[in-house]
Design an enzyme around this catalytic site. Structure first.
Site, mmCIF file in Angstrom:
data_model
loop_
_atom_site.group_PDB
_atom_site.id
_atom_site.type_symbol
_atom_site.label_atom_id
_atom_site.label_comp_id
_atom_site.label_asym_id
_atom_site.label_seq_id
_atom_site.Cartn_x
_atom_site.Cartn_y
_atom_site.Cartn_z
ATOM 1 C CB CYS A 83 -0.923 0.004 1.214
ATOM 2 S SG CYS A 83 -2.007 1.457 1.275
ATOM 3 C CG ASN A 182 -1.578 -6.101 -8.822
ATOM 4 O OD1 ASN A 182 -2.404 -5.959 -9.706
ATOM 5 N ND2 ASN A 182 -1.689 -5.529 -7.640
ATOM 6 C CG ASN A 184 0.958 -2.825 -16.982
ATOM 7 O OD1 ASN A 184 0.771 -1.817 -16.304
ATOM 8 N ND2 ASN A 184 2.127 -3.137 -17.492
#
Length: 321
Positions: A83, A182, A184
């Site tokens: 995050c 993860n 695109n």
């Protein structure tokens, strides 16, 4: 996916082809201290598997307590080290722990040493060698599954910065544990391209999934329909956002969740409709307290108003591959 991958939405995504799902990111300290937070923010059912329950954390003992609570109800306890938002900086978790790798290692080791299957989500460092060292450290600490977001901590805008699949491939080749990619992913063709280019065991979707929960079934939003071809030549099945919203609302009635989550999904899935009919969006925003009756009526209003109705278009060649 904070507030955006709760049980009803996970079940909708599973219906349309998602093989596994993550919960929203849960705050490990609040999860251990607040029963109301636990009961509202984490719900599941027997069909909700395989399941990753993800936590943000910066204290190994607190994380272990939180993980022990959810372990019987999931397949992996996930630590979110990816995050990049300001709230993560303020709370000292997520991607901001990349500056304290000994703490990162201790969090993973704490779960692994207590027989909890731990997965991790990370972002890449600007230097590839640092990313490789990071991934190897997590593997050695006891990580079972590693999800790699191919952007750095500072590359928060997915439309501005392309994810680095080459870095993900390098991680895949450097570790023995399963790796998930993860970044695109706009439609199923991207999924297959990513699998081929990186060699990973699986592909994640976040932002795209919020607008199009049926992406893993091969459906595309108009923005990505058969680029360079006439739409009519590749159209097979049609599924519009309004119908998906109704499906989602019915799941919310079956599996109750906080209204802020429902409001967020309705905005995402009906975004194109709201651009055509902004007064309906304003009506939604004016509601201090939502009801299912209001939301079902709102969907009916949009259908009657018509205009540009964005459809998901199924590319059968991609979906069947």
């Amino acid at each position: 996916m904070v507030d955006n991958s709760e049980l009803p939405f996970r079940m909708l995504c599973r219906k349309y082809g998602a093989d596994a799902a993550y919960t929203p990111m849960l705050h490990s300290r609040i999860f251990t201290e607040n029963e109301k937070y636990r009961s509202q923010e984490f719900t599941t059912c027997k069909e909700d598997r395989p399941l990753f329950v993800q936590f943000c954390a910066n204290d190994p003992d607190t994380l272990l307590e939180a993980a022990g609570t959810v372990q019987p109800h999931c397949d992996y306890v996930d630590i979110n080290f990816g995050c990049p938002q300001r709230i993560a900086r303020r709370g000292y978790y997520g991607a901001f722990l990349m500056d304290n790798l000994p703490l990162v290692k201790s969090l993973v080791e704490k779960l692994a040493q207590n027989h909890i299957r731990v997965s991790c989500k990370i972002r890449i460092f600007p230097k590839l060698e640092d990313t490789i060292s990071y991934a190897k450290m997590l593997e050695e600490a006891g990580c079972w599954v590693l999800a790699v977001h191919g952007r750095t901590r500072d590359e928060k805008d997915g439309k501005k910065f392309r994810a680095d699949w080459k870095a993900i491939k390098a991680v895949r080749e450097a570790v023995r544990i399963p790796v998930l990619a993860n970044g695109n992913i706009r439609h199923m063709e991207d999924v297959h391209d990513c699998l081929e280019e990186t060699g990973v065991e699986g592909v994640l979707s976040a932002e795209t999934l919020l607008e199009n929960p049926a992406v893993f079934a091969g459906y595309r939003t108009p923005e990505w329909v058969c680029a360079g071809e006439e739409e009519e030549k590749c159209r097979d099945g049609l599924l519009d956002q309004a119908d998906l919203v109704v499906e989602y609302l019915k799941l919310c009635e079956e599996y109750p969740v906080p209204w802020r989550m429902i409001r967020s999904h309705v905005h995402k899935m009906l975004g194109e409709w709201f651009r055509v009919h902004p007064h309906v969006r304003e009506d939604l925003n004016s509601q201090s307290k939502l009801t299912f009756e209001f939301l079902y009526d709102m969907v009916d209003r949009l259908k009657k108003l018509g205009g540009r109705i964005p459809l998901y278009v199924k590319d059968t060649d991609v979906a069947k591959s």
